[in-house]
Design an enzyme around this catalytic site. Structure first.
Site, PDB file in Angstrom:
ATOM      1  N   GLU A  42       0.816  -1.218   0.000  1.00 20.28           N
ATOM      2  CA  GLU A  42       0.000   0.000   0.000  1.00 20.28           C
ATOM      3  C   GLU A  42       0.851   1.270   0.000  1.00 20.28           C
ATOM      4  OE1 GLU A  42      -4.163  -1.430   1.943  1.00 20.28           O
ATOM      5  OE2 GLU A  42      -2.497  -1.186   3.328  1.00 20.28           O
TER       6      GLU A  42
ATOM      7  N   GLU B 296      -4.324 -10.417   0.362  1.00 24.91           N
ATOM      8  CA  GLU B 296      -5.095 -10.281   1.591  1.00 24.91           C
ATOM      9  C   GLU B 296      -6.544 -10.613   1.271  1.00 24.91           C
ATOM     10  OE1 GLU B 296      -4.681  -6.527   3.620  1.00 24.91           O
ATOM     11  OE2 GLU B 296      -2.499  -6.469   3.310  1.00 24.91           O
TER      12      GLU B 296
END
Length: 953
Positions: A415, A485
Site C-alpha cells: 500500500e 489479503e
C-alpha cells in the site's frame, strides 16, 4: 525570509538511509567465529524532543546510574516510558515529508560491556543491529559510528578498531519519528525502540563476507544443481551428496527437492581460509510458466496467512520460542504459506520456515499508505529523492534473506501507491535474483511484478478473474492471480472463506491467498485484559482494527483459525451412503499420503458405536480413490453417520502421531421427526395457566416454569451484539448491515401483547414485535401444546411492512437460573459456527460449561453459537429443535454484550440467557472485505419453527 538552522539532528529528517553502515550481506551464524550478544538490561533516558539532550552520554565515564533500566530487545513504550500509538494508515503526525514534529520522543540507550577473555585479537569485529524503530545514531567508546533508518532491517558497523578489553560503552540514540517513518505506515502499533538483537560479531582474517547459495532443481531429471557464489574464495562441502567443490563452481547431482510439504534440507559447509559457515541447502526452482507460479514444475496453491510480528507484552520483540510457536501452529492448522506483512521478519523466523516447511513471500519494509489522504501527492515512492532509501531497503531484505529456500517471492512492500521508486526496486531485485518472482499488490497493471495481486476482491470478481474475464492489460491477463489479503479475521469471522477456496480449486489461474491476518495485536493490560487503539489516549487511532487475527493475543486459536484449517485441509472426503464408499482425494501439491493413517467411526445419535482403520493407498498429489467402508451396524431408528479422519501416522517435526490433518462426515440415516401429540388442555387458576409440565402468567401468557425449572423472559429475539464484520468499514460504499440494523431500530424492539388464548389443546399468545418510529414489524404467534410430560412451542413469524434489510437472528431468548452451568448438546461443535463459518462444525455430542461456550473476542460481540443442534440440555431443561437450531447461552444479555468494549466490561449476572435460533445472518468479512454472500442472508420472511422442552430426568 526565515532561515532554518542546521543542527546535530538534521539526519533525522534526511531522506537518505543513513551513513556509516556496512553494505548488506547474508545473515548466517558462523561455526567458529566468536559472537557476543549485547541483549539484556540497558540504561535508558527518554527525552521529549530529538535535541533535548546533548551527546555527552556517549562519552566513556558518563554516569548513567540514575537512568531507568529497560530490556533490549524491547520497546520503551511497553516498559513504562511513553505510550503505544495505533493507526491503520493515518500518520500520527502532520504530513510534511520529510519533516517530523519537534515533539519527537527520543530514547538514549546506554550499555557497558566487557569482551570475553578469549575474544580474538586478529581480524575485525562488526556491531550488528537487527531492528531499531525508527532512526538510530550509534556511538562506541565515544566515537560516532553513524546513523540509520529502516526499522525492520539489519545494519552493521565496523568496530574492531574501537574495542577494548573492558568497559566498552555502547550508546544508541533512537528517535520515534524520522523521515523513515513516512516509509513505515504499516497498520500496526507505532512502537519505538531497539526491538531486535544487538550482537558483536568477530570477523576473522580470511572470513566469509557475503555469499549466495544457488540450489535449483530439475523436476524432469530429479537432479539438483548447486553453486555458491562467495565474496571470499573457499570450498563447499555437502557430505550427504558427496559434494566438495570450490565456490563459484556448479555441481549437479540427484537430490530430494525442498518444498513446503517436504522440506528436505541438506547440511553443508562453506569454508574459507578463516571461517566455516554452516549451510542449510534446499533445492527448488521457482518459475513463472504457462501463466502460473510453479515450484519444481508444479503450480502452487497458497493457503496462506499474513503475519505481523507480535507478542502481547513484548510487542515486536519476539523470542525464538514465540516464533517457533507461530510456525508450529501454522503447520498444525494446514497453513502452507506466509506473507511477512509488511516487512522482513526476524531472520530466525525464516530459518524455521526452511526447517518446518512454509512458502514465504518476503515483504520489504515499506508502506506509505497515509498519502492516500491527499490522493498520493508527495508520495515518496514517486519522488526521486527517496529512491536511494527504497533501494537500500530492497537490498537489505534481499541480501539478508537470499539463502532461504522457503522464500519464493520478494514483495516490494505494501500500500505505497505507485511510482518510479517501486520500479527501481523491482528492476534491482529482478537483476540481483532471477531465481525468485516479484510481488506488489498496488501494481494494478503488473508493470513491475510477476503476478496479479489484489486485496479483498469480492467472490464474483475473483471468479471473473479465474475465468480470464477481468480485462486489464495484456500482460496482466497472462499472469497468475493471488489474493495477498482476504478473509479479514477481525472479531467473529472471517466468513465466506470456504466459498473463496472453492474458487481457488476450480480455476487454475487463481493460486490462492493469504488471510489477513495471523494474530490480534492486543496489548496485555490490567484494565481491559487486552488493550487496543484508543486505550492509551492516542490523538488519532483506529480502535480495535489492530485486533484482526486468527489467533487471540495470547496465541490461542480463534474459531476463524479452526475454520481455516478445515477449509484448506489437504485431504478431501466425499461419502456415498448408497454404495458404502468414501472418495479420498489427495489435495497436496507435492506430498503423497504415506505419512497419514486413516480411520473411520460410525455414530448413532452423535455417539461412536464402532470404529476402525480405513485402508487408503498412498495416493500421489491430485490422485483419488474410492475406498469401501465396512457394513454399518444396526442402529434402530437413530440418526446415523460416518466420520472419517486423516491422522499423522507417526511423529513429525511439527506434530505428534495422531494429530488430525483432515476429516469428513457423511449421513446414513436421517434424524427421526420430533413428535409431541397434544393430550391435555390449558387450565387457568390463581393467575396462572398450566399446560402439561408448564406454568404461564394468565395475563401475559409468559412462560414461568417447566416442572421445577424457573424460566423468565421467553420471547422473540432478532438482535445480536454486532460483530466487527456486521459493522463494516466506514469507507465501504455497499450496505453495512450493523449500522442499517441500528438505524432501523432492531436493537430496541418493543413487544406488544395482542391476545392470550387458552383454547382447545393449546395456549396461543399473539404479539407484534416492532421498533419505535418505524412501520415494519414481525407479527409473532407463540403456540404451546403438551403431551403431559413435554412442552412444544411453535413460533410463527410474519413480517409486516417494507423490510429492506435482513435480520441479525431469528429465534427465542429466555433466562434460567444463574446456577445453570453444564451444557450438553447433540449438534455442531466443539466451537462456534455461523452460516458462512460452519465448515469446521463437527456433528456429534458435546459438553461444555456456559463460560466455555463464550469466544473471548478482544472487543466483545456476538459469539458462541453452535450450529445444527438437535437437542441441548442446560439448567435441568432439555430442548429439542424442529428443525435443528442454533444454540447459545451466556451470563449476560445480548444488550450488555453489545454495550461492552472490553472483556472486563462483561460481569456475570444472576441469570443465564439462552438463545434458540431458527436462523442467523451470515458473518462475511466486511470489516475490510466483502459482506456475507446473498445465500447467507437471513431474510425477513414468513417462518415457522418449533422447540420441545422437558425436564432432564
Amino acid at each position: 525570509m526565515s532561515i532554518r538552522t542546521t543542527t546535530a539532528v538534521d539526519y533525522v529528517e534526511d531522506v537518505s538511509p543513513g551513513t556509516g553502515a556496512l553494505p548488506p550481506r547474508a545473515w548466517y551464524a558462523s561455526s567458529d567465529a566468536a559472537s557476543l550478544s549485547l541483549n539484556g538490561s540497558w540504561r535508558f533516558r527518554l527525552s521529549p524532543t530529538a535535541d533535548a539532550e546533548d551527546d555527552s552520554f556517549a562519552e566513556p565515564g558518563f554516569d548513567a546510574g540514575h537512568w531507568a533500566q529497560i530490556a533490549v530487545p524491547g520497546h520503551w513504550a511497553l516498559q513504562g516510558h511513553g505510550s503505544p500509538i495505533y493507526t491503520n494508515h493515518l500518520y500520527p503526525f502532520p504530513v510534511d515529508p520529510p519533516r517530523v514534529p519537534t515533539e519527537n520522543p527520543t530514547g538514549d540507550h546506554l550499555h557497558v560491556f566487557d569482551l570475553p577473555s578469549d575474544w580474538p585479537s586478529d581480524g575485525g569485529t562488526v556491531l550488528r543491529f537487527d531492528g531499531v524503530e525508527s532512526c538510530a545514531r550509534v556511538w562506541l567508546n565515544g566515537t560516532d559510528l553513524g546513523e540509520f533508518k529502516g526499522s525492520r532491517l539489519p545494519h552493521e558497523f565496523a568496530v574492531g578498531h574501537l574495542l577494548q578489553p573492558g568497559g566498552n560503552v555502547l550508546a544508541v540514540r533512537v528517535h520515534q519519528w524520522s523521515a523513515g517513518s513516512y516509509l513505515e505506515d504499516q497498520d500496526q502499533w507505532w512502537l519505538p525502540g531497539v526491538f531486535r538483537d544487538v550482537t558483536l560479531l568477530h570477523r576473522p582474517a580470511g572470513c566469509v563476507l557475503d555469499f549466495f547459495v544457488h540450489a535449483s532443481y530439475d523436476h524432469t531429471t530429479g537432479e539438483g544443481t548447486l553453486k555458491v557464489e562467495s565474496d571470499v574464495d573457499g570450498r563447499v562441502t555437502v557430505p550427504a551428496l558427496d559434494i566438495d567443490v570450490a565456490t563459484g563452481e556448479s555441481v549437479t547431482v540427484p537430490v530430494e527437492p525442498w518444498t513446503a510439504e517436504t522440506p528436505r534440507l541438506y547440511d553443508g559447509v562453506l569454508a574459507t581460509e578463516g571461517e566455516r559457515v554452516p549451510l542449510r541447502i534446499g533445492f527448488r526452482t521457482v518459475v513463472l510458466e504457462d501463466g502460473l507460479i510453479k515450484v519444481n514444475g508444479t503450480p502452487l496453491l497458497f493457503k496462506g496467512v499474513n503475519r505481523h510480528e507480535w507478542h502481547p507484552e513484548k510487542g515486536r520483540a519476539l523470542d525464538p520460542e514465540t516464533m517457533r510457536e507461530d510456525v508450529l501452529l501454522m503447520k498444525r492448522h494446514n497453513v502452507n504459506a506466509v506473507r511477512t506483512s509488511h516487512y522482513p521478519p526476524h531472520p530466525a523466523f525464516l530459518e524455521l520456515c526452511d526447517t518446518y516447511g512454509l512458502w514465504v513471500i518476503d515483504e520489504c519494509d515499506l508502506e506509505t499508505h497515509g498519502f492516500v489522504e491527499q490522493a498520493w501527492r508527495d508520495n515518496p515512492v514517486d519522488d526521486d529523492r527517496w529512491t536511494p532509501a527504497l533501494l537500500d531497503r530492497a537490498a537489505r531484505m534481499v541480501e539478508r534473506d537470499k539463502n532461504h529456500p522457503s522464500v519464493v517471492i520478494w514483495s516490494l512492500g505494501n500500500e505505497a501507491g505507485t511510482g518510479r521508486g517501486l520500479t527501481a526496486m523491482a528492476e534491482w531485485i529482478h537483476h540481483r535474483d532471477a531465481s525468485r518472482l516479484v510481488h506488489y499488490e498496488g501494481d494494478i497493471d503488473c508493470r513491475d511484478t510477476d503476478m496479479y495481486s489484489r486485496m479483498y476482491a469480492f467472490h464474483e470478481e475473483v471468479e471473473r478473474i479465474g475465468r480470464g474475464l477481468d480485462g486489464g492489460t495484456g500482460k496482466r491477463r497472462e499472469l497468475p492471480f493471488v489474493l495477498c489479503e482476504f478473509g479479514h479475521a477481525m472479531g467473529n469471522g472471517p466468513g465466506g472463506i470456504a466459498d473463496y477456496q472453492r474458487l481457488f480449486e476450480t480455476y487454475d489461474r487463481l493460486q490462492g491467498g493469504f488471510i489477513w491476518e495471523w494474530i490480534d495485536h492486543g496489548i496485555k493490560d490490567e484494565r481491559y485484559g487486552f488493550a487496543y487503539g484508543g486505550d492509551f489516549g492516542e490523538e488519532l487511532h483506529d480502535g480495535n482494527f489492530v485486533c484482526d487475527g486468527l489467533l487471540f493475543p495470547d496465541r490461542k486459536p480463534s474459531p476463524g483459525l479452526v475454520e481455516y484449517k478445515k477449509v484448506i485441509e489437504p485431504i478431501r472426503f466425499e461419502g456415498d451412503a448408497a454404495d458404502g464408499t468414501v472418495r479420498v482425494r489427495n489435495a497436496y501439491d507435492f506430498a503423497d499420503l504415506s505419512a497419514l493413517a486413516f480411520v473411520w467411526s460410525f455414530q448413532v445419535d452423535g455417539v461412536d458405536v464402532e470404529s476402525g482403520r480405513l485402508p487408503v493407498p498412498p495416493l500421489g498429489p491430485g490422485e483419488s480413490a474410492h475406498v469401501k467402508l465396512p457394513r454399518p451396524p444396526e442402529a434402530g431408528d437413530g440418526e446415523t453417520q460416518w466420520t472419517v479422519r486423516a491422522l499423522l501416522a507417526s511423529d513429525t517435526a511439527w506434530a505428534s502421531a495422531g494429530h488430525q490433518v483432515a476429516w469428513g462426515q457423511f449421513p446414513v440415516a436421517a434424524r427421526p421427526p420430533v413428535r409431541v401429540v397434544p393430550s391435555g388442555a390449558p387450565r387457568s387458576g390463581d393467575g396462572r395457566i398450566t399446560l402439561g409440565p408448564a406454568s404461564f402468567d394468565a395475563r401475559t401468557g409468559a412462560l414461568m416454569s417447566i416442572g421445577a425449572v424457573d424460566v423468565t423472559g421467553l420471547r422473540l429475539d432478532v438482535w445480536r451484539a454486532t460483530t466487527d464484520n456486521d459493522d463494516g468499514a466506514p469507507w465501504q460504499s455497499d450496505v453495512r448491515h450493523g449500522p442499517a440494523w441500528r438505524k432501523l431500530g432492531l436493537h430496541r424492539m418493543r413487544h406488544r401483547l395482542d391476545a392470550v388464548e387458552p383454547t382447545g389443546d393449546a395456549l396461543t399468545v399473539r404479539t407484534r414485535v416492532a421498533p419505535a418510529a418505524r412501520e415494519v414489524a414481525l407479527a409473532t404467534v407463540y403456540r404451546w401444546t403438551s403431551d403431559g410430560d413435554r412442552l412444544r412451542l411453535t413460533v410463527s413469524v410474519a413480517p409486516e411492512g417494507d423490510w429492506t434489510v435482513p435480520l441479525p437472528r431469528l429465534g427465542v431468548r429466555f433466562g434460567l437460573s444463574g446456577a445453570a452451568d453444564r451444557v450438553r448438546w447433540f449438534g455442531g461443535g466443539p466451537g462456534e459456527a455461523y452460516p458462512d463459518t460452519r465448515a469446521a462444525s463437527e456433528l456429534r455430542r458435546w459438553e461444555s460449561t456456559v463460560d466455555g461456550l463464550q469466544t473471548p473476542y478482544v472487543r466483545p460481540q456476538e459469539n458462541g453459537a453452535r450450529a445444527d443442534v438437535r437437542w441441548a440440555e442446560l439448567g435441568g431443561l432439555r430442548i429439542e429443535g424442529d428443525p435443528e437450531f442454533w444454540f447459545s447461552a451466556r451470563r449476560w444479555t445480548n444488550e450488555r454484550l453489545d454495550a461492552a468494549r472490553h472483556l472486563t466490561d462483561l460481569v456475570p449476572g444472576d441469570t443465564v440467557w439462552v438463545n434458540l435460533d431458527h436462523g442467523q445472518h451470515g458473518i462475511g468479512s466486511q470489516s475490510c472485505g466483502p459482506g456475507p454472500l446473498p445465500q447467507y442472508f437471513l431474510a425477513a420472511e414468513p417462518a415457522e419453527f418449533s422447540f420441545v422442552f422437558s425436564e432432564v430426568g
